[in-house]
Design a protein around this motif. Structure first.
Motif, PDB file in Angstrom:
ATOM      1  N   GLN A  32       1.299  -1.179  -0.027  1.00 57.59           N
ATOM      2  CA  GLN A  32       0.199   0.556  -0.292  1.00 57.59           C
ATOM      3  C   GLN A  32       1.208   1.058   0.099  1.00 57.59           C
ATOM      4  OE1 GLN A  32      -2.753  -0.313   3.503  1.00 57.59           O
ATOM      5  NE2 GLN A  32      -3.118   2.063   2.759  1.00 57.59           N
ATOM      6  N   CYS A  33       1.918   1.258   0.974  1.00 53.64           N
ATOM      7  CA  CYS A  33       2.468   3.235   0.907  1.00 53.64           C
ATOM      8  C   CYS A  33       3.514   2.625  -0.707  1.00 53.64           C
ATOM      9  CB  CYS A  33       3.783   2.478   1.973  1.00 53.64           C
ATOM     10  SG  CYS A  33       2.897   2.571   3.665  1.00 53.64           S
ATOM     11  N   PHE A  34       4.162   1.192  -0.732  1.00 52.02           N
ATOM     12  CA  PHE A  34       5.222   1.354  -2.311  1.00 52.02           C
ATOM     13  C   PHE A  34       4.324   1.681  -3.115  1.00 52.02           C
ATOM     14  CE2 PHE A  34       6.334   0.038  -6.384  1.00 52.02           C
ATOM     15  CZ  PHE A  34       7.752   0.144  -6.215  1.00 52.02           C
ATOM     16  N   ASP A  35       2.697   1.804  -3.464  1.00 54.97           N
ATOM     17  CA  ASP A  35       1.757   2.287  -4.414  1.00 54.97           C
ATOM     18  C   ASP A  35       1.461   3.465  -3.612  1.00 54.97           C
ATOM     19  OD1 ASP A  35       1.408  -0.606  -5.126  1.00 54.97           O
ATOM     20  OD2 ASP A  35      -0.571  -0.775  -4.372  1.00 54.97           O
ATOM     21  N   GLU A  36       2.228   4.543  -3.041  1.00 52.60           N
ATOM     22  CA  GLU A  36       1.792   5.916  -3.134  1.00 52.60           C
ATOM     23  C   GLU A  36       2.237   6.854  -3.386  1.00 52.60           C
ATOM     24  OE1 GLU A  36       0.694   6.005   1.228  1.00 52.60           O
ATOM     25  OE2 GLU A  36      -1.119   5.062   1.253  1.00 52.60           O
ATOM     26  N   LEU A  37       3.445   5.727  -4.200  1.00 53.94           N
ATOM     27  CA  LEU A  37       4.140   6.781  -4.405  1.00 53.94           C
ATOM     28  C   LEU A  37       4.751   6.877  -6.232  1.00 53.94           C
ATOM     29  CD1 LEU A  37       7.714   4.093  -3.907  1.00 53.94           C
ATOM     30  CD2 LEU A  37       6.925   5.880  -2.888  1.00 53.94           C
ATOM     31  N   CYS A  55      13.717  12.161 -14.141  1.00 53.87           N
ATOM     32  CA  CYS A  55      13.192  12.065 -13.008  1.00 53.87           C
ATOM     33  C   CYS A  55      12.052  10.822 -12.730  1.00 53.87           C
ATOM     34  CB  CYS A  55      13.393  13.408 -12.262  1.00 53.87           C
ATOM     35  SG  CYS A  55      12.897  12.950 -10.362  1.00 53.87           S
ATOM     36  N   ALA A  56      12.139  10.189 -11.872  1.00 52.67           N
ATOM     37  CA  ALA A  56      11.261   8.750 -11.713  1.00 52.67           C
ATOM     38  C   ALA A  56      10.187   9.034 -11.073  1.00 52.67           C
ATOM     39  CB  ALA A  56      11.863   7.334 -11.391  1.00 52.67           C
ATOM     40  N   GLY A  57      10.456  10.668 -10.034  1.00 52.60           N
ATOM     41  CA  GLY A  57       8.810  10.357  -8.619  1.00 52.60           C
ATOM     42  C   GLY A  57       9.809  11.606  -8.355  1.00 52.60           C
ATOM     43  N   VAL A  58       8.556  12.385  -7.494  1.00 57.31           N
ATOM     44  CA  VAL A  58       8.159  13.301  -6.714  1.00 57.31           C
ATOM     45  C   VAL A  58       8.721  13.291  -6.169  1.00 57.31           C
ATOM     46  CG1 VAL A  58       6.873  14.772  -6.078  1.00 57.31           C
ATOM     47  CG2 VAL A  58       6.592  14.212  -7.818  1.00 57.31           C
ATOM     48  N   TYR A  59       9.918  14.519  -4.872  1.00 49.82           N
ATOM     49  CA  TYR A  59      10.736  14.051  -3.658  1.00 49.82           C
ATOM     50  C   TYR A  59       9.347  14.720  -2.472  1.00 49.82           C
ATOM     51  CZ  TYR A  59      14.497  14.452  -0.681  1.00 49.82           C
ATOM     52  OH  TYR A  59      15.604  14.065   1.236  1.00 49.82           O
ATOM     53  N   GLU A  60       8.749  13.670  -2.438  1.00 45.23           N
ATOM     54  CA  GLU A  60       8.153  14.437  -1.036  1.00 45.23           C
ATOM     55  C   GLU A  60       7.577  12.824  -0.559  1.00 45.23           C
ATOM     56  OE1 GLU A  60       5.757  16.776  -2.811  1.00 45.23           O
ATOM     57  OE2 GLU A  60       3.888  15.459  -3.896  1.00 45.23           O
ATOM     58  N   ILE A  67      14.107   7.395   0.579  1.00 41.87           N
ATOM     59  CA  ILE A  67      15.456   7.715   0.138  1.00 41.87           C
ATOM     60  C   ILE A  67      16.046   8.401   1.395  1.00 41.87           C
ATOM     61  CG2 ILE A  67      16.933   9.648  -1.039  1.00 41.87           C
ATOM     62  CD1 ILE A  67      14.652  10.114  -2.994  1.00 41.87           C
ATOM     63  N   ARG A  68      15.775   9.192   2.276  1.00 44.21           N
ATOM     64  CA  ARG A  68      16.080   9.397   3.673  1.00 44.21           C
ATOM     65  C   ARG A  68      16.266   8.398   4.509  1.00 44.21           C
ATOM     66  NH1 ARG A  68      14.434  15.478   5.485  1.00 44.21           N
ATOM     67  NH2 ARG A  68      14.744  16.231   3.312  1.00 44.21           N
ATOM     68  N   GLY A  69      15.479   7.208   4.043  1.00 44.54           N
ATOM     69  CA  GLY A  69      16.143   5.691   5.634  1.00 44.54           C
ATOM     70  C   GLY A  69      17.006   5.132   4.503  1.00 44.54           C
ATOM     71  N   ALA A  79      16.739  -0.306  -0.333  1.00 47.01           N
ATOM     72  CA  ALA A  79      18.000  -0.517  -1.345  1.00 47.01           C
ATOM     73  C   ALA A  79      16.348  -1.013  -2.050  1.00 47.01           C
ATOM     74  CB  ALA A  79      18.763  -0.720  -1.234  1.00 47.01           C
ATOM     75  N   TYR A  80      16.249  -1.910  -1.676  1.00 54.03           N
ATOM     76  CA  TYR A  80      15.123  -2.752  -3.033  1.00 54.03           C
ATOM     77  C   TYR A  80      13.765  -2.266  -3.524  1.00 54.03           C
ATOM     78  CZ  TYR A  80      11.677  -5.586  -4.945  1.00 54.03           C
ATOM     79  OH  TYR A  80      10.510  -6.749  -5.462  1.00 54.03           O
ATOM     80  N   PHE A  81      13.523  -1.384  -2.568  1.00 54.24           N
ATOM     81  CA  PHE A  81      12.113  -0.774  -2.986  1.00 54.24           C
ATOM     82  C   PHE A  81      12.267   0.879  -3.984  1.00 54.24           C
ATOM     83  CE2 PHE A  81      11.086  -2.865   1.056  1.00 54.24           C
ATOM     84  CZ  PHE A  81       9.806  -3.954   0.008  1.00 54.24           C
ATOM     85  N   GLN A  82      13.524   0.812  -3.633  1.00 53.10           N
ATOM     86  CA  GLN A  82      13.946   2.253  -4.676  1.00 53.10           C
ATOM     87  C   GLN A  82      13.952   2.004  -5.899  1.00 53.10           C
ATOM     88  OE1 GLN A  82      16.927   5.096  -3.096  1.00 53.10           O
ATOM     89  NE2 GLN A  82      17.080   6.374  -4.789  1.00 53.10           N
ATOM     90  N   ALA A  83      15.294   0.947  -5.883  1.00 51.77           N
ATOM     91  CA  ALA A  83      15.015  -0.393  -7.108  1.00 51.77           C
ATOM     92  C   ALA A  83      13.811  -0.004  -8.224  1.00 51.77           C
ATOM     93  CB  ALA A  83      16.276  -1.108  -7.163  1.00 51.77           C
ATOM     94  N   LYS A  84      13.015  -0.724  -7.109  1.00 50.87           N
ATOM     95  CA  LYS A  84      11.789  -1.342  -7.959  1.00 50.87           C
ATOM     96  C   LYS A  84      11.662  -0.105  -8.705  1.00 50.87           C
ATOM     97  CE  LYS A  84       8.532  -4.339  -8.385  1.00 50.87           C
ATOM     98  NZ  LYS A  84       7.864  -4.204  -9.419  1.00 50.87           N
ATOM     99  N   PHE A  85      11.105   0.690  -7.871  1.00 49.04           N
ATOM    100  CA  PHE A  85      10.434   2.034  -7.984  1.00 49.04           C
ATOM    101  C   PHE A  85      11.246   3.002  -9.302  1.00 49.04           C
ATOM    102  CE2 PHE A  85      10.435   6.735  -7.965  1.00 49.04           C
ATOM    103  CZ  PHE A  85       9.070   6.936  -7.705  1.00 49.04           C
TER     104      PHE A  85
END
Length: 166
Positions: A32-37, A55-60, A67-69, A79-85
């Protein structure tokens, strides 16, 4: 052996989503949180030296926390979830006929020593697993210690990064 022990501990002490705190999926970022990206449009962001950049996404919100985590809070599982995005975005824009390499941006030696890892190397390795592309960590070398970018405007960022790489 380490993976077996980690899996047992994960089963006993369920992982909670870093974003919403729920543990029903037992992972660091629930679906659910991944789908909110939020993805940006699948188009060229700018051209640098005649190379298209995206640029893949909105930095918010969740992307900023992702990214900060990973970067500052040692949440290496992210890292996996950022790569997946990034990979999901890449699937929409890539020319499947070309062969690519993944080139993570290096940290300055003292900063990497301080953090104990380069977060973008972790993302590059995960992106490589998803895409099959090779990681090339040797192409770029950081030769200048730069100020953190997050408090700088666009002009200051460009000045800060001038002559930082070889």
């Amino acid at each position: 052996m380490k993976n077996l022990l980690t899996n047992i501990l994960d089963w006993i002490y369920k992982k909670k989503c870093y974003f919403c705190g729920r543990s029903n999926e037992n992972i660091k970022m629930c679906s659910q949180c991944f789908d909110e990206l939020e993805y940006l449009p699948f188009e060229t962001n700018r051209e640098i030296l005649n190379k298209k950049t995206y640029c893949a996404g909105v930095y918010e919100s969740n992307l900023q926390k992702l990214i900060r985590g990973l970067k500052y809070h040692r949440q290496k599982d992210l890292a996996y979830f950022q790569a997946k995005f990034m990979y999901d975005y890449w699937q929409q824009i890539s020319n499947k006929k070309e062969i690519y390499q993944i080139v993570p941006i290096p940290l300055f030696k003292t900063r990497e020593k301080e953090r104990k890892y380069n977060h973008m190397n972790l993302v590059a390795e995960e992106f490589s697993k998803l895409s099959g592309y090779q990681v090339n960590s040797e192409l770029i070398e950081r030769i200048k210690d730069t100020k953190p970018q997050y408090k700088l405007n666009k002009t200051q960022r460009m000045e800060n990064l001038a002559n930082a790489f070889k």
